[in-house]
Motif scaffolding. Structure first.
Motif, PDB file in Angstrom:
ATOM      1  N   ALA A  58      52.752  50.624 -41.819  1.00  0.00           N
ATOM      2  CA  ALA A  58      52.052  49.480 -41.229  1.00  0.00           C
ATOM      3  C   ALA A  58      50.552  49.607 -41.456  1.00  0.00           C
ATOM      4  N   THR A  59      50.171  49.700 -42.705  1.00  0.00           N
ATOM      5  CA  THR A  59      48.755  49.814 -43.039  1.00  0.00           C
ATOM      6  C   THR A  59      48.265  48.493 -43.614  1.00  0.00           C
ATOM      7  N   GLU A  60      46.976  48.366 -43.756  1.00  0.00           N
ATOM      8  CA  GLU A  60      46.432  47.181 -44.403  1.00  0.00           C
ATOM      9  C   GLU A  60      46.381  47.442 -45.895  1.00  0.00           C
ATOM     10  N   GLY A  61      46.841  46.498 -46.660  1.00  0.00           N
ATOM     11  CA  GLY A  61      46.871  46.676 -48.105  1.00  0.00           C
ATOM     12  C   GLY A  61      48.247  47.103 -48.573  1.00  0.00           C
ATOM     13  N   VAL A  62      48.281  47.672 -49.761  1.00  0.00           N
ATOM     14  CA  VAL A  62      49.537  48.065 -50.389  1.00  0.00           C
ATOM     15  C   VAL A  62      49.875  49.499 -49.997  1.00  0.00           C
ATOM     16  N   ASP A  63      51.102  49.707 -49.570  1.00  0.00           N
ATOM     17  CA  ASP A  63      51.585  51.047 -49.224  1.00  0.00           C
ATOM     18  C   ASP A  63      52.281  51.636 -50.450  1.00  0.00           C
ATOM     19  N   TRP A  64      51.518  52.333 -51.274  1.00  0.00           N
ATOM     20  CA  TRP A  64      52.048  52.818 -52.547  1.00  0.00           C
ATOM     21  C   TRP A  64      53.135  53.853 -52.364  1.00  0.00           C
ATOM     22  N   THR A  65      53.013  54.727 -51.384  1.00  0.00           N
ATOM     23  CA  THR A  65      54.049  55.749 -51.189  1.00  0.00           C
ATOM     24  C   THR A  65      55.350  55.113 -50.686  1.00  0.00           C
ATOM     25  N   GLU A  66      55.231  54.095 -49.847  1.00  0.00           N
ATOM     26  CA  GLU A  66      56.432  53.383 -49.391  1.00  0.00           C
ATOM     27  C   GLU A  66      57.107  52.688 -50.574  1.00  0.00           C
ATOM     28  N   LEU A  67      56.316  52.073 -51.437  1.00  0.00           N
ATOM     29  CA  LEU A  67      56.881  51.429 -52.619  1.00  0.00           C
ATOM     30  C   LEU A  67      57.540  52.434 -53.551  1.00  0.00           C
ATOM     31  N   LEU A  68      56.974  53.626 -53.641  1.00  0.00           N
ATOM     32  CA  LEU A  68      57.575  54.671 -54.469  1.00  0.00           C
ATOM     33  C   LEU A  68      58.939  55.079 -53.915  1.00  0.00           C
ATOM     34  N   VAL A  69      59.034  55.235 -52.600  1.00  0.00           N
ATOM     35  CA  VAL A  69      60.322  55.564 -51.970  1.00  0.00           C
ATOM     36  C   VAL A  69      61.328  54.450 -52.242  1.00  0.00           C
ATOM     37  N   GLN A  70      60.905  53.204 -52.117  1.00  0.00           N
ATOM     38  CA  GLN A  70      61.795  52.075 -52.363  1.00  0.00           C
ATOM     39  C   GLN A  70      62.248  52.045 -53.815  1.00  0.00           C
ATOM     40  N   LEU A  71      61.340  52.320 -54.738  1.00  0.00           N
ATOM     41  CA  LEU A  71      61.682  52.315 -56.158  1.00  0.00           C
ATOM     42  C   LEU A  71      62.655  53.428 -56.504  1.00  0.00           C
ATOM     43  N   ILE A  72      62.452  54.606 -55.942  1.00  0.00           N
ATOM     44  CA  ILE A  72      63.373  55.724 -56.192  1.00  0.00           C
ATOM     45  C   ILE A  72      64.769  55.371 -55.687  1.00  0.00           C
ATOM     46  N   LEU A  73      64.850  54.790 -54.495  1.00  0.00           N
ATOM     47  CA  LEU A  73      66.153  54.381 -53.966  1.00  0.00           C
ATOM     48  C   LEU A  73      66.782  53.289 -54.830  1.00  0.00           C
ATOM     49  N   ALA A  74      65.972  52.373 -55.343  1.00  0.00           N
ATOM     50  CA  ALA A  74      66.497  51.306 -56.192  1.00  0.00           C
ATOM     51  C   ALA A  74      67.030  51.856 -57.516  1.00  0.00           C
ATOM     52  N   VAL A  75      66.327  52.812 -58.100  1.00  0.00           N
ATOM     53  CA  VAL A  75      66.796  53.421 -59.352  1.00  0.00           C
ATOM     54  C   VAL A  75      68.127  54.124 -59.118  1.00  0.00           C
ATOM     55  N   ILE A  76      68.224  54.866 -58.031  1.00  0.00           N
ATOM     56  CA  ILE A  76      69.484  55.548 -57.700  1.00  0.00           C
ATOM     57  C   ILE A  76      70.579  54.517 -57.452  1.00  0.00           C
ATOM     58  N   GLY A  77      70.249  53.463 -56.709  1.00  0.00           N
ATOM     59  CA  GLY A  77      71.238  52.426 -56.402  1.00  0.00           C
ATOM     60  C   GLY A  77      71.720  51.694 -57.638  1.00  0.00           C
ATOM     61  N   VAL A  78      70.814  51.318 -58.527  1.00  0.00           N
ATOM     62  CA  VAL A  78      71.211  50.616 -59.758  1.00  0.00           C
ATOM     63  C   VAL A  78      72.065  51.529 -60.628  1.00  0.00           C
ATOM     64  N   ALA A  79      71.717  52.810 -60.700  1.00  0.00           N
ATOM     65  CA  ALA A  79      72.509  53.753 -61.495  1.00  0.00           C
ATOM     66  C   ALA A  79      73.924  53.890 -60.927  1.00  0.00           C
ATOM     67  N   LEU A  80      74.032  54.004 -59.601  1.00  0.00           N
ATOM     68  CA  LEU A  80      75.357  54.138 -58.981  1.00  0.00           C
ATOM     69  C   LEU A  80      76.185  52.871 -59.135  1.00  0.00           C
ATOM     70  N   VAL A  81      75.571  51.740 -58.878  1.00  0.00           N
ATOM     71  CA  VAL A  81      76.296  50.467 -58.980  1.00  0.00           C
ATOM     72  C   VAL A  81      76.671  50.185 -60.431  1.00  0.00           C
ATOM     73  N   SER A  82      75.783  50.490 -61.356  1.00  0.00           N
ATOM     74  CA  SER A  82      76.071  50.280 -62.770  1.00  0.00           C
ATOM     75  C   SER A  82      77.258  51.134 -63.219  1.00  0.00           C
ATOM     76  N   GLY A  83      77.296  52.363 -62.745  1.00  0.00           N
ATOM     77  CA  GLY A  83      78.414  53.236 -63.095  1.00  0.00           C
ATOM     78  C   GLY A  83      79.726  52.750 -62.501  1.00  0.00           C
ATOM     79  N   ALA A  84      79.685  52.313 -61.268  1.00  0.00           N
ATOM     80  CA  ALA A  84      80.905  51.832 -60.607  1.00  0.00           C
ATOM     81  C   ALA A  84      81.329  50.479 -61.160  1.00  0.00           C
ATOM     82  N   TYR A  85      80.388  49.592 -61.407  1.00  0.00           N
ATOM     83  CA  TYR A  85      80.695  48.257 -61.903  1.00  0.00           C
ATOM     84  C   TYR A  85      81.173  48.315 -63.343  1.00  0.00           C
ATOM     85  N   GLY A  86      80.626  49.231 -64.121  1.00  0.00           N
ATOM     86  CA  GLY A  86      81.000  49.362 -65.523  1.00  0.00           C
ATOM     87  C   GLY A  86      82.437  49.823 -65.714  1.00  0.00           C
ATOM     88  N   ARG A  87      82.966  50.574 -64.771  1.00  0.00           N
ATOM     89  CA  ARG A  87      84.338  51.061 -64.861  1.00  0.00           C
ATOM     90  C   ARG A  87      85.356  49.977 -64.583  1.00  0.00           C
TER      91      ARG A  87
END
Length: 92
Positions: A58-87
């Motif tokens: 809850a800071t003013e401006g862009v929370d870069w570390t929060e965005l990094l956590v979100q991006l890491i989770l998204a990369v993991i999520g896309v990789a998992l879903v892609s593997g499961a969906y591809g099968r």
């Protein structure tokens, strides 16, 4: 979470999902709507995880570390879903 927070998570989720798909090497055989859903879930979970580990969200401006956590989770999520969906597809 407020309505503004949810709408912001959806917009950030769209961006984070698309970036995750670009970061992953190779081709992901999942539809774009599924990438967007994974990005939105990653944005919501990433904010919760960032708060849990003590990253200020809850800071003013862009929370870069929060965005990094979100991006890491998204990369993991896309990789998992892609593997499961591809099968599910047609076997060769």
């Amino acid at each position: 979470m407020t309505v503004t927070g949810i709408l912001t998570a959806i917009v950030i989720g769209l961006i984070v999902g698309a970036l995750a798909r670009l970061i992953l090497p190779g081709r992901q055989n999942i539809p774009i709507w599924l990438t967007i859903v994974v990005g939105i879930v990653a944005a919501l979970l990433g904010t919760a995880l960032a708060r849990a580990i003590g990253i200020p969200t809850a800071t003013e401006g862009v929370d870069w570390t929060e965005l990094l956590v979100q991006l890491i989770l998204a990369v993991i999520g896309v990789a998992l879903v892609s593997g499961a969906y591809g099968r599910r597809g047609i076997t060769r």
